[in-house]
Design an enzyme around this catalytic site. Sequence first.
Site, PDB file in Angstrom:
ATOM      1  N   ASP A  23     -82.435  25.165 -67.300  1.00 57.01           N
ATOM      2  CA  ASP A  23     -81.599  24.203 -68.015  1.00 57.01           C
ATOM      3  C   ASP A  23     -80.609  24.838 -68.990  1.00 57.01           C
ATOM      4  OD1 ASP A  23     -83.318  25.140 -69.946  1.00 57.01           O
ATOM      5  OD2 ASP A  23     -84.576  23.341 -69.960  1.00 57.01           O
ATOM      6  N   GLU A  75     -87.526  24.626 -60.995  1.00 65.36           N
ATOM      7  CA  GLU A  75     -87.959  23.967 -62.246  1.00 65.36           C
ATOM      8  C   GLU A  75     -87.158  22.679 -62.445  1.00 65.36           C
ATOM      9  OE1 GLU A  75     -89.279  26.311 -65.987  1.00 65.36           O
ATOM     10  OE2 GLU A  75     -87.516  25.178 -66.634  1.00 65.36           O
ATOM     11  N   GLU A 134     -80.181  21.413 -73.560  1.00 68.19           N
ATOM     12  CA  GLU A 134     -80.859  21.652 -72.287  1.00 68.19           C
ATOM     13  C   GLU A 134     -81.123  20.380 -71.477  1.00 68.19           C
ATOM     14  OE1 GLU A 134     -81.728  23.041 -75.188  1.00 68.19           O
ATOM     15  OE2 GLU A 134     -81.503  25.198 -74.871  1.00 68.19           O
ATOM     16  N   HIS A 167     -86.232  29.531 -81.196  1.00 68.62           N
ATOM     17  CA  HIS A 167     -84.774  29.687 -81.002  1.00 68.62           C
ATOM     18  C   HIS A 167     -84.052  28.392 -80.680  1.00 68.62           C
ATOM     19  CE1 HIS A 167     -84.659  29.058 -76.635  1.00 68.62           C
ATOM     20  NE2 HIS A 167     -85.884  29.523 -76.659  1.00 68.62           N
ATOM     21  N   ARG A 184     -81.809  25.256 -80.598  1.00 68.23           N
ATOM     22  CA  ARG A 184     -80.634  24.900 -81.399  1.00 68.23           C
ATOM     23  C   ARG A 184     -80.904  23.704 -82.308  1.00 68.23           C
ATOM     24  NH1 ARG A 184     -77.791  28.042 -77.804  1.00 68.23           N
ATOM     25  NH2 ARG A 184     -75.633  28.486 -78.352  1.00 68.23           N
ATOM     26  N   HIS A 193     -85.635  36.279 -81.897  1.00 67.77           N
ATOM     27  CA  HIS A 193     -84.550  36.053 -80.924  1.00 67.77           C
ATOM     28  C   HIS A 193     -83.240  36.615 -81.481  1.00 67.77           C
ATOM     29  CE1 HIS A 193     -81.833  33.769 -78.279  1.00 67.77           C
ATOM     30  NE2 HIS A 193     -82.889  33.451 -77.540  1.00 67.77           N
TER      31      HIS A 193
HETATM   32  C1  UD1 Z   1     -80.019  30.292 -74.457  1.00 74.23           C
HETATM   33  C2  UD1 Z   1     -80.079  28.928 -73.777  1.00 74.23           C
HETATM   34  C3  UD1 Z   1     -81.409  28.250 -74.038  1.00 74.23           C
HETATM   35  C4  UD1 Z   1     -82.563  29.170 -73.662  1.00 74.23           C
HETATM   36  C5  UD1 Z   1     -82.391  30.504 -74.375  1.00 74.23           C
HETATM   37  C6  UD1 Z   1     -83.456  31.473 -73.928  1.00 74.23           C
HETATM   38  C7  UD1 Z   1     -77.991  27.657 -73.592  1.00 74.23           C
HETATM   39  C8  UD1 Z   1     -77.051  26.721 -74.269  1.00 74.23           C
HETATM   40  N1  UD1 Z   1     -79.028  28.062 -74.335  1.00 74.23           N
HETATM   41  O1  UD1 Z   1     -80.045  30.092 -75.859  1.00 74.23           O
HETATM   42  O2  UD1 Z   1     -81.507  27.067 -73.260  1.00 74.23           O
HETATM   43  O3  UD1 Z   1     -83.758  28.556 -74.044  1.00 74.23           O
HETATM   44  O4  UD1 Z   1     -81.117  31.074 -74.052  1.00 74.23           O
HETATM   45  O5  UD1 Z   1     -83.589  32.524 -74.819  1.00 74.23           O
HETATM   46  O6  UD1 Z   1     -77.795  27.985 -72.450  1.00 74.23           O
HETATM   47  N2  UD1 Z   1     -77.589  37.296 -78.063  1.00 74.23           N
HETATM   48  C9  UD1 Z   1     -77.541  38.672 -78.051  1.00 74.23           C
HETATM   49  N3  UD1 Z   1     -78.166  39.347 -77.038  1.00 74.23           N
HETATM   50  C10 UD1 Z   1     -78.843  38.714 -76.049  1.00 74.23           C
HETATM   51  C11 UD1 Z   1     -78.913  37.313 -76.074  1.00 74.23           C
HETATM   52  C12 UD1 Z   1     -78.262  36.608 -77.077  1.00 74.23           C
HETATM   53  O7  UD1 Z   1     -76.934  39.276 -78.916  1.00 74.23           O
HETATM   54  O8  UD1 Z   1     -79.389  39.389 -75.163  1.00 74.23           O
HETATM   55  C13 UD1 Z   1     -76.876  36.546 -79.131  1.00 74.23           C
HETATM   56  C14 UD1 Z   1     -75.343  36.539 -78.940  1.00 74.23           C
HETATM   57  O9  UD1 Z   1     -74.728  36.540 -80.179  1.00 74.23           O
HETATM   58  C15 UD1 Z   1     -75.120  35.192 -78.249  1.00 74.23           C
HETATM   59  C16 UD1 Z   1     -76.137  34.329 -78.996  1.00 74.23           C
HETATM   60  O10 UD1 Z   1     -77.285  35.176 -79.127  1.00 74.23           O
HETATM   61  O11 UD1 Z   1     -73.808  34.706 -78.379  1.00 74.23           O
HETATM   62  C17 UD1 Z   1     -76.507  33.041 -78.334  1.00 74.23           C
HETATM   63  O12 UD1 Z   1     -76.827  33.226 -76.960  1.00 74.23           O
HETATM   64  P1  UD1 Z   1     -76.769  31.943 -75.965  1.00 74.23           P
HETATM   65  O13 UD1 Z   1     -77.153  32.384 -74.604  1.00 74.23           O
HETATM   66  O14 UD1 Z   1     -75.483  31.212 -76.117  1.00 74.23           O
HETATM   67  O15 UD1 Z   1     -77.867  30.959 -76.557  1.00 74.23           O
HETATM   68  P2  UD1 Z   1     -79.391  31.157 -76.845  1.00 74.23           P
HETATM   69  O16 UD1 Z   1     -79.649  30.656 -78.221  1.00 74.23           O
HETATM   70  O17 UD1 Z   1     -79.795  32.535 -76.510  1.00 74.23           O
HETATM   71  N1  UDP Z   2     -90.442  36.394 -73.968  1.00 73.22           N
HETATM   72  C1  UDP Z   2     -90.254  37.776 -73.922  1.00 73.22           C
HETATM   73  N2  UDP Z   2     -90.105  38.454 -75.103  1.00 73.22           N
HETATM   74  C2  UDP Z   2     -90.120  37.833 -76.307  1.00 73.22           C
HETATM   75  C3  UDP Z   2     -90.285  36.420 -76.342  1.00 73.22           C
HETATM   76  C4  UDP Z   2     -90.432  35.725 -75.147  1.00 73.22           C
HETATM   77  O1  UDP Z   2     -90.243  38.382 -72.849  1.00 73.22           O
HETATM   78  O2  UDP Z   2     -89.986  38.504 -77.329  1.00 73.22           O
HETATM   79  C5  UDP Z   2     -90.583  35.665 -72.690  1.00 73.22           C
HETATM   80  C6  UDP Z   2     -91.736  34.708 -72.599  1.00 73.22           C
HETATM   81  O3  UDP Z   2     -92.883  35.335 -72.065  1.00 73.22           O
HETATM   82  C7  UDP Z   2     -91.207  33.609 -71.683  1.00 73.22           C
HETATM   83  C8  UDP Z   2     -89.709  33.648 -71.898  1.00 73.22           C
HETATM   84  O4  UDP Z   2     -89.424  34.863 -72.567  1.00 73.22           O
HETATM   85  O5  UDP Z   2     -91.440  33.890 -70.323  1.00 73.22           O
HETATM   86  C9  UDP Z   2     -89.252  32.491 -72.730  1.00 73.22           C
HETATM   87  O6  UDP Z   2     -87.933  32.685 -73.116  1.00 73.22           O
HETATM   88  P1  UDP Z   2     -87.272  31.915 -74.317  1.00 73.22           P
HETATM   89  O7  UDP Z   2     -88.321  31.479 -75.275  1.00 73.22           O
HETATM   90  O8  UDP Z   2     -86.189  32.788 -74.822  1.00 73.22           O
HETATM   91  O9  UDP Z   2     -86.571  30.683 -73.604  1.00 73.22           O
HETATM   92  P2  UDP Z   2     -87.086  29.227 -73.120  1.00 73.22           P
HETATM   93  O10 UDP Z   2     -88.255  29.410 -72.232  1.00 73.22           O
HETATM   94  O11 UDP Z   2     -87.365  28.440 -74.355  1.00 73.22           O
HETATM   95  O12 UDP Z   2     -85.886  28.688 -72.407  1.00 73.22           O
END
Ligand code: UD1
Ligand code: UDP
Length: 386
Positions: A107, A129, A143, A221, A223, A254
């Site tokens: 999602d 999923e 999401e 994490h 939003r 995160h």
């Molecule tokens: C995203 C997804 C969320 C999911 C989550 C899993 C959307 C809108 N959100 O949220 O559904 O649950 O991923 O973790 O699709 N960043 C880094 N390095 C990384 C990843 C992120 O620096 O490897 C930072 C960057 O500044 C980036 C920000 O995090 O712009 C936000 O990343 P983004 O993918 O937009 O949203 P998440 O909060 O990670």
């Molecule tokens: N996870 C990971 N390292 C971490 C935290 C979570 O590998 O430090 C894994 C966790 O086992 C799960 C997935 O990341 O499988 C969940 O991701 P996240 O919580 O970022 O996203 P969501 O599932 O809420 O979309």
Amino acid sequence: MPTTTSSPGGRLRPLIVFGTRPEAIKLCPVILECQRRRDAIAPIVCSTGQHREMLEQVLGYFGIVPDIDLGLMKPGQTLAALTAACLESVDRVIMEEKPDCVVVQGDTTTVMAAAMAAFYHRRPVVHVEAGLRTGDLAAPWPEEFNRRVAGIVTDLHCAPTQRAAEALRRETIPESSIRVTGNTVIDALLHTVKQQRSDDSRLREKYPGASGDSVVLITGHRRENFGGGLAGICDAIAELAASHPGTEFIYPVHLNPNVKGPVHDRLQGLSNVHLVPPADYPEFVWLMDRANVVLTDSGGVQEEAPSLGCAVLVTREKTERPEAVEAGLAELVGTDRELIVRRVSEEIAKRRGGPSATIAENPYGDGKSSGRIVDWMLESWSGQLT
Ligand code: UD1
Ligand code: UDP
């Protein structure tokens, strides 16, 4: 259902698209399953690069190198900018690669945009999923919107549970387009947990706090929790750390700056709170396996942790994964400081002495979901290939 084009060699050519850590964790088992059946299926693996470091950690562990990496992550970009970049980039990939179908998982923005791009090209969509719903577009945000959009254009809805399949039926999705496959996260978990248990000396050194007999593991994490919600969670952790000096609180933070900044501001410097970078997937599985209590707003962690015998307290008001709550394996605690403090304290008192050694039956899957998904794709389309 749109028909597929002919593929060279008669093999099905799905474009498998992911962008974030959880999508990769849940699609790597599907990609590995395709690799095992390479006579019948030849996936094109595409990363949008919505995440960077957190995605590399997962791909490195599963040994998957994407055929295409769109590298879309930009610090601080808006959801609209990310959506636009994703839609345009996946559009180009579909034009160039002409896949038979497009596979997405979950999602995120990547899922919503890739499903839309597939729809515009009249390519069939496989949604892994499918059918998770809270019924509230504000929770989780964005999401719930992303998965509903993907659901509208999906041809094969791979529902993880009966409840998810029911939600799709209520949306008048035809029965022939729905199959309960289980969640591939359990395939990944079972693949990993046994390995991690067999040799964990390196991890005991890396996470000395995790070797105690009282461990609380934290992630967060969402939003909709930014701001006040996250502050409530952090204040609860600080209070718990002070009142439970014999408990270690391990928090892989995160990388989203809206999370990382406030968490470090509020929790830095407490002796039994360990703020660490995102853990590699196998390391995180090991940490869950060591933890007595998991405090999380993560979707994936809600699915995994119930297998590992820890108390799962979910810092959300609503969940699209109610199965664990109904089975008494998880509980919603929201972001209220007092409630979190009370429930975590009660679980610490109950569970001191280490997590269970067995892997419990899990409502989300049996570890064979990827096989069912690949079987269904081949059943649906391989007959049409030349
Ligand atoms: C995203 C997804 C969320 C999911 C989550 C899993 C959307 C809108 N959100 O949220 O559904 O649950 O991923 O973790 O699709 N960043 C880094 N390095 C990384 C990843 C992120 O620096 O490897 C930072 C960057 O500044 C980036 C920000 O995090 O712009 C936000 O990343 P983004 O993918 O937009 O949203 P998440 O909060 O990670
Ligand atoms: N996870 C990971 N390292 C971490 C935290 C979570 O590998 O430090 C894994 C966790 O086992 C799960 C997935 O990341 O499988 C969940 O991701 P996240 O919580 O970022 O996203 P969501 O599932 O809420 O979309």
